[in-house]
Design a protein around this motif. Structure first.
Motif, PDB file in Angstrom:
ATOM      1  N   SER A  58      39.625  57.125  -2.840  1.00  0.00           N
ATOM      2  CA  SER A  58      40.154  56.569  -4.079  1.00  0.00           C
ATOM      3  C   SER A  58      39.167  56.755  -5.226  1.00  0.00           C
ATOM      4  CB  SER A  58      40.454  55.080  -3.879  1.00  0.00           C
ATOM      5  OG  SER A  58      40.889  54.485  -5.082  1.00  0.00           O
ATOM      6  N   ARG A  59      37.903  56.598  -4.922  1.00  0.00           N
ATOM      7  CA  ARG A  59      36.855  56.692  -5.944  1.00  0.00           C
ATOM      8  C   ARG A  59      36.633  58.130  -6.389  1.00  0.00           C
ATOM      9  NH1 ARG A  59      30.741  54.287  -4.871  1.00  0.00           N
ATOM     10  NH2 ARG A  59      29.841  54.760  -6.929  1.00  0.00           N
ATOM     11  N   LEU A  60      36.818  59.083  -5.456  1.00  0.00           N
ATOM     12  CA  LEU A  60      36.426  60.469  -5.712  1.00  0.00           C
ATOM     13  C   LEU A  60      37.550  61.436  -5.350  1.00  0.00           C
ATOM     14  CD1 LEU A  60      32.894  60.063  -4.157  1.00  0.00           C
ATOM     15  CD2 LEU A  60      33.385  60.334  -6.603  1.00  0.00           C
ATOM     16  N   PRO A  61      38.635  61.420  -6.118  1.00  0.00           N
ATOM     17  CA  PRO A  61      39.719  62.365  -5.844  1.00  0.00           C
ATOM     18  C   PRO A  61      39.211  63.799  -5.971  1.00  0.00           C
ATOM     19  CG  PRO A  61      39.985  61.337  -8.010  1.00  0.00           C
ATOM     20  CD  PRO A  61      38.898  60.588  -7.319  1.00  0.00           C
ATOM     21  N   GLY A  62      39.664  64.637  -5.079  1.00  0.00           N
ATOM     22  CA  GLY A  62      39.207  66.016  -5.076  1.00  0.00           C
ATOM     23  C   GLY A  62      38.127  66.290  -4.053  1.00  0.00           C
ATOM     24  N   VAL A  63      37.510  65.217  -3.522  1.00  0.00           N
ATOM     25  CA  VAL A  63      36.515  65.389  -2.464  1.00  0.00           C
ATOM     26  C   VAL A  63      37.218  65.300  -1.111  1.00  0.00           C
ATOM     27  CG1 VAL A  63      34.444  64.422  -1.384  1.00  0.00           C
ATOM     28  CG2 VAL A  63      34.666  64.433  -3.882  1.00  0.00           C
ATOM     29  N   ASP A  64      36.861  66.190  -0.199  1.00  0.00           N
ATOM     30  CA  ASP A  64      37.399  66.158   1.163  1.00  0.00           C
ATOM     31  C   ASP A  64      36.625  65.092   1.943  1.00  0.00           C
ATOM     32  OD1 ASP A  64      38.335  66.531   3.706  1.00  0.00           O
ATOM     33  OD2 ASP A  64      37.761  68.641   3.862  1.00  0.00           O
ATOM     34  N   VAL A  65      37.182  63.887   2.029  1.00  0.00           N
ATOM     35  CA  VAL A  65      36.549  62.780   2.747  1.00  0.00           C
ATOM     36  C   VAL A  65      37.293  62.586   4.063  1.00  0.00           C
ATOM     37  CG1 VAL A  65      35.825  60.380   2.665  1.00  0.00           C
ATOM     38  CG2 VAL A  65      36.004  61.686   0.533  1.00  0.00           C
ATOM     39  N   ARG A  66      36.598  62.726   5.172  1.00  0.00           N
ATOM     40  CA  ARG A  66      37.230  62.635   6.481  1.00  0.00           C
ATOM     41  C   ARG A  66      36.710  61.427   7.256  1.00  0.00           C
ATOM     42  NH1 ARG A  66      37.479  68.872   8.802  1.00  0.00           N
ATOM     43  NH2 ARG A  66      37.897  69.883   6.788  1.00  0.00           N
TER      44      ARG A  66
END
Length: 252
Positions: A74-82
């Motif tokens: 939510s904080r960092l749209p565009g980052v691939d967080v898995r």
């Protein structure tokens, strides 16, 4: 160990981890090209710094706690967080130009395996970096709390107990056991200004980390006594608190 919500943990540790993140990134240095990986990203404190400097398209992140993963996305749209663990990273060999683990090695179930995985997914010769609070030297952000708790309850769990990498030389040992080369050790310190004892104590009421676990086992009277023991160790009015991490940077 209970982490509670991402918001709770951010209030609990964020006032130290947020000023630490840019200093940690400066220590390691960032590659001109290629992607970087934030292992054990939590709610995205260091990830945010990496994104600010490199752009979301060059930053990946991973954490085993679903609430933290949701908060970072939510904080960092565009980052691939898995969602996943350091001990089994779902990335190809040599995929990253640098990998980072801020304040997470001591939470890994198998730190040597976790660091070995970080080395595996990092390009040969590229940096693998970690930092851990100096709990063993009683210079961490929670050291005063645990010292006061131990006065009342000698069996109180201190952060230094079984905290991987949190004593002098231990983080470097783990790096070398994980097969990392040219390991360099150091320290990073952060100092924050607090307005009062109440300002200092407030985060300890959050259901987060080992402190939250310990306080959940105490009665109201025991918590009140511990609170007053802590108060007696701190000055009146505004004061500064400094916390220190051990650092290690090696090469895959």
């Amino acid at each position: 160990m209970a982490f509670g919500s991402a918001d709770s943990y951010a209030r609990f540790m964020g006032r130290f981890s947020e000023p630490l993140a840019p200093r940690f990134a400066d220590l390691v240095g960032l590659p001109v090209e290629g992607r970087v990986l934030d292992v054990g990203c939590g709610p995205g404190v260091l990830t945010s710094v990496l994104v600010d400097r490199l752009g979301a398209g060059r930053v990946d992140a991973i954490d085993p706690t679903p609430g933290f993963v949701a908060a970072a996305r939510s904080r960092l749209p565009g980052v691939d967080v898995r969602e996943g663990s350091a001990e089994a990273l779902p990335y190809a060999d040599g995929a990253y130009a640098a990998s980072f683990a801020q304040l997470v090695v001591h939470f890994m179930k198998d730190p040597v395996r976790g660091l070995s995985e970080m080395a595996r997914v990092t390009a040969p010769g590229a940096p693998v970096a970690a930092c851990v609070w100096d709990h063993g030297g009683e210079r961490g952000p929670l050291s005063l709390f645990w010292a006061a708790a131990t006065e009342i309850d000698p069996s109180a769990r201190r952060e230094a107990d079984a905290s991987a990498g949190s004593t002098e030389g231990d983080l470097v040992r783990l790096f070398r056991e994980a097969g990392l080369a040219a390991v360099e050790s150091g320290e990073l310190a952060v100092t924050i200004r607090l307005e009062s004892f109440e300002d200092w104590w407030a985060p300890y009421e959050e259901p987060a980390g080992s402190v939250g676990d310990y306080l959940a086992t105490r009665t109201a009277d025991q918590v009140a006594e511990l609170r007053e023991r802590c108060r007696a160790r701190l000055p009146d009015g505004r004061f500064d608190v400094t916390a220190v991490t051990w650092t290690a940077v090696g090469r895959a």
